[in-house]
Design an enzyme around this catalytic site. Structure first.
Site, PDB file in Angstrom:
ATOM      1  N   TRP A   1      -0.785   6.360  -1.442  1.00 30.64           N
ATOM      2  CA  TRP A   1      -0.892   4.411  -0.892  1.00 30.64           C
ATOM      3  C   TRP A   1       0.681   4.681  -0.723  1.00 30.64           C
ATOM      4  O   TRP A   1       1.087   3.537   0.302  1.00 30.64           O
ATOM      5  CB  TRP A   1      -1.439   4.039  -1.842  1.00 30.64           C
ATOM      6  CG  TRP A   1      -1.362   3.134  -2.289  1.00 30.64           C
ATOM      7  CD1 TRP A   1      -0.764   1.829  -2.558  1.00 30.64           C
ATOM      8  CD2 TRP A   1      -1.802   1.591  -0.666  1.00 30.64           C
ATOM      9  NE1 TRP A   1      -1.089   0.715  -2.605  1.00 30.64           N
ATOM     10  CE2 TRP A   1      -1.226   0.957  -1.438  1.00 30.64           C
ATOM     11  CE3 TRP A   1      -2.123   2.114   0.456  1.00 30.64           C
ATOM     12  CZ2 TRP A   1      -1.356  -0.574   0.096  1.00 30.64           C
ATOM     13  CZ3 TRP A   1      -2.497   0.906   0.895  1.00 30.64           C
ATOM     14  CH2 TRP A   1      -1.877  -0.629   0.760  1.00 30.64           C
TER      15      TRP A   1
ATOM     16  N   HIS B   1     -12.172  -0.920  -5.853  1.00 31.10           N
ATOM     17  CA  HIS B   1     -10.966  -1.532  -7.126  1.00 31.10           C
ATOM     18  C   HIS B   1     -10.769  -2.453  -6.985  1.00 31.10           C
ATOM     19  O   HIS B   1     -10.797  -2.860  -7.237  1.00 31.10           O
ATOM     20  CB  HIS B   1      -9.714  -0.600  -5.662  1.00 31.10           C
ATOM     21  CG  HIS B   1      -8.474  -1.211  -6.530  1.00 31.10           C
ATOM     22  ND1 HIS B   1      -7.672  -0.862  -6.729  1.00 31.10           N
ATOM     23  CD2 HIS B   1      -7.435  -1.825  -5.907  1.00 31.10           C
ATOM     24  CE1 HIS B   1      -6.674  -1.808  -7.374  1.00 31.10           C
ATOM     25  NE2 HIS B   1      -6.577  -2.344  -6.718  1.00 31.10           N
TER      26      HIS B   1
ATOM     27  N   ASP C   1      -4.850  -5.426  -9.406  1.00 33.31           N
ATOM     28  CA  ASP C   1      -4.269  -5.197  -9.134  1.00 33.31           C
ATOM     29  C   ASP C   1      -2.628  -6.005  -8.885  1.00 33.31           C
ATOM     30  O   ASP C   1      -2.358  -5.752 -10.400  1.00 33.31           O
ATOM     31  CB  ASP C   1      -4.509  -5.083  -7.483  1.00 33.31           C
ATOM     32  CG  ASP C   1      -3.109  -4.212  -6.541  1.00 33.31           C
ATOM     33  OD1 ASP C   1      -3.560  -2.968  -6.401  1.00 33.31           O
ATOM     34  OD2 ASP C   1      -2.617  -5.020  -6.326  1.00 33.31           O
ATOM     35  N   TRP C   2      -1.196  -5.509  -8.131  1.00 30.08           N
ATOM     36  CA  TRP C   2      -0.476  -6.312  -8.404  1.00 30.08           C
ATOM     37  C   TRP C   2      -0.942  -8.391  -9.364  1.00 30.08           C
ATOM     38  O   TRP C   2       0.714  -8.671  -9.978  1.00 30.08           O
ATOM     39  CB  TRP C   2      -0.094  -6.509  -7.781  1.00 30.08           C
ATOM     40  CG  TRP C   2       0.818  -5.858  -6.982  1.00 30.08           C
ATOM     41  CD1 TRP C   2       0.694  -4.806  -6.229  1.00 30.08           C
ATOM     42  CD2 TRP C   2       2.525  -5.859  -7.684  1.00 30.08           C
ATOM     43  NE1 TRP C   2       2.190  -4.815  -6.329  1.00 30.08           N
ATOM     44  CE2 TRP C   2       3.555  -4.442  -6.961  1.00 30.08           C
ATOM     45  CE3 TRP C   2       3.602  -7.004  -8.634  1.00 30.08           C
ATOM     46  CZ2 TRP C   2       5.088  -4.259  -7.438  1.00 30.08           C
ATOM     47  CZ3 TRP C   2       4.122  -6.737  -8.578  1.00 30.08           C
ATOM     48  CH2 TRP C   2       5.380  -5.406  -8.427  1.00 30.08           C
TER      49      TRP C   2
ATOM     50  N   ASP D   1     -12.476   3.166  -9.768  1.00 32.57           N
ATOM     51  CA  ASP D   1     -10.948   2.524  -9.050  1.00 32.57           C
ATOM     52  C   ASP D   1      -9.893   4.358  -9.309  1.00 32.57           C
ATOM     53  O   ASP D   1      -9.861   4.200 -10.704  1.00 32.57           O
ATOM     54  CB  ASP D   1      -9.964   1.789  -9.685  1.00 32.57           C
ATOM     55  CG  ASP D   1      -9.164   1.858  -9.181  1.00 32.57           C
ATOM     56  OD1 ASP D   1      -8.647   2.386  -8.200  1.00 32.57           O
ATOM     57  OD2 ASP D   1      -8.652   0.591  -9.312  1.00 32.57           O
TER      58      ASP D   1
END
Length: 299
Positions: free
Chosen positions: A164, A279, A123-124, A250
């Site tokens: 999102w 995810h 993710d980030w 995901d």
């Protein structure tokens, strides 16, 4: 910038999180005293594995991956990004930027003088980790990416991400634990869901989590786009190991593993894996993800 700190009592008795806390001032002259929390497990002379969480999780996400990687002789550093976990939190969404997160993470790496790093990002953690590997290339030895990317704003984004982003910015209800649970294929027990809620006693503490989606570059003129393009120039010449470990479930990052394998030379011939899960693959396939990390370390 107003800074708040989650009371330590919120973290008492978390399931499967026995790790000792460590803290560093990463605010520099802009925000002196801004404290980042990080885990530091394993032998100090072991190969460094930097595990970077994403949105809206914290180092708790890696609790099942840290022990096997440490058991293999590695030193694991798992920070809580500013705004998350036990790290300090700024109270306004506008207080956060892509560059500020890079500055805080770089301060951690430089103050600890980390070298020979295997960067693990999801993710980030991927948006920051891939930039870090490019900008701190002499310090980094390998990269492992799960469900993440380094966007420049030059490619279209999935509709799921646009939804999102709008929800994170404007929904009056932002239930962190439930959000994490929705990205996990297995049923997340109540105690583990509560652990993801622990850093956020009230809405005031959630500015960092709400800010992240708006910081993803989605247009070519995004403030972060030039730096990300420069990072891609380095990654296009990256011949050190890069291993992908994306999940089967995901909808936002699906296909990103093939893109990374195609664009980065160091991905050629590596033991890429596709893991079962949503995810947050650290929750669904922690042993398999840890094995992919160790494969990159050994490479």
């Amino acid at each position: 910038m107003p800074v708040i700190r989650t009371p330590e009592s919120r973290f008492a008795g978390l399931p499967d999180y026995p790790f000792a806390p460590n803290y560093l001032d990463v605010g520099g002259t802009a925000t002196p005293g801004l404290r980042m929390h990080y885990l530091d497990e394993g032998p100090r002379d072991g190969r460094v594995v930097l595990m970077l969480h994403g949105e809206p999780s914290w180092s708790y996400l890696y609790r099942h991956m840290i022990p096997p990687v440490v058991a293999a002789g590695c030193r694991v550093i798992a920070p809580d990004l500013i705004g998350f976990g036990k790290s300090d939190k700024l109270t306004r969404i506008s207080d956060y930027s892509y560059q500020s997160h890079m500055d805080w993470l770089t301060a951690l790496v430089e103050q600890l003088d980390l070298c020979d790093i295997t960067v693990v990002g999801q993710d980030w953690g991927s948006l920051l980790g891939l930039r870090l590997a490019a900008e701190q290339e002499p310090r980094c030895a390998a990269i492992v990416i799960g469900n993440g990317m380094l966007p420049t704003g030059d490619q279209p984004v999935p509709k799921a991400f646009r939804i999102w982003k709008h929800f994170a910015l404007y929904s009056p209800w932002f239930p962190i634990g439930r959000i994490v649970a929705s990205g996990v294929r297995r049923k997340l027990p109540d105690g583990e869901r509560a652990a993801y809620d622990a850093p956020f006693p009230s809405a005031q503490y959630k500015a960092g989590a709400r800010a992240f989606p708006r910081l993803v570059p989605v247009t070519p003129d995004d403030p972060a786009s030039p730096a990300n393009r420069s990072a891609w120039e380095v990654l296009a010449q990256w011949h050190k190991p890069l291993v992908t470990a994306f999940s089967t479930g995901d909808p936002i990052t699906r296909g990103g593993d093939k893109y990374l394998q195609k664009r980065i030379p160091g991905a050629q011939g590596r033991p890429h894996v596709t893991l079962r899960g949503g995810h947050f693959l650290q929750e669904d396939s922690p042993a398999e993800f840890a094995a992919a990390v160790l494969a990159a370390v050994r490479a």
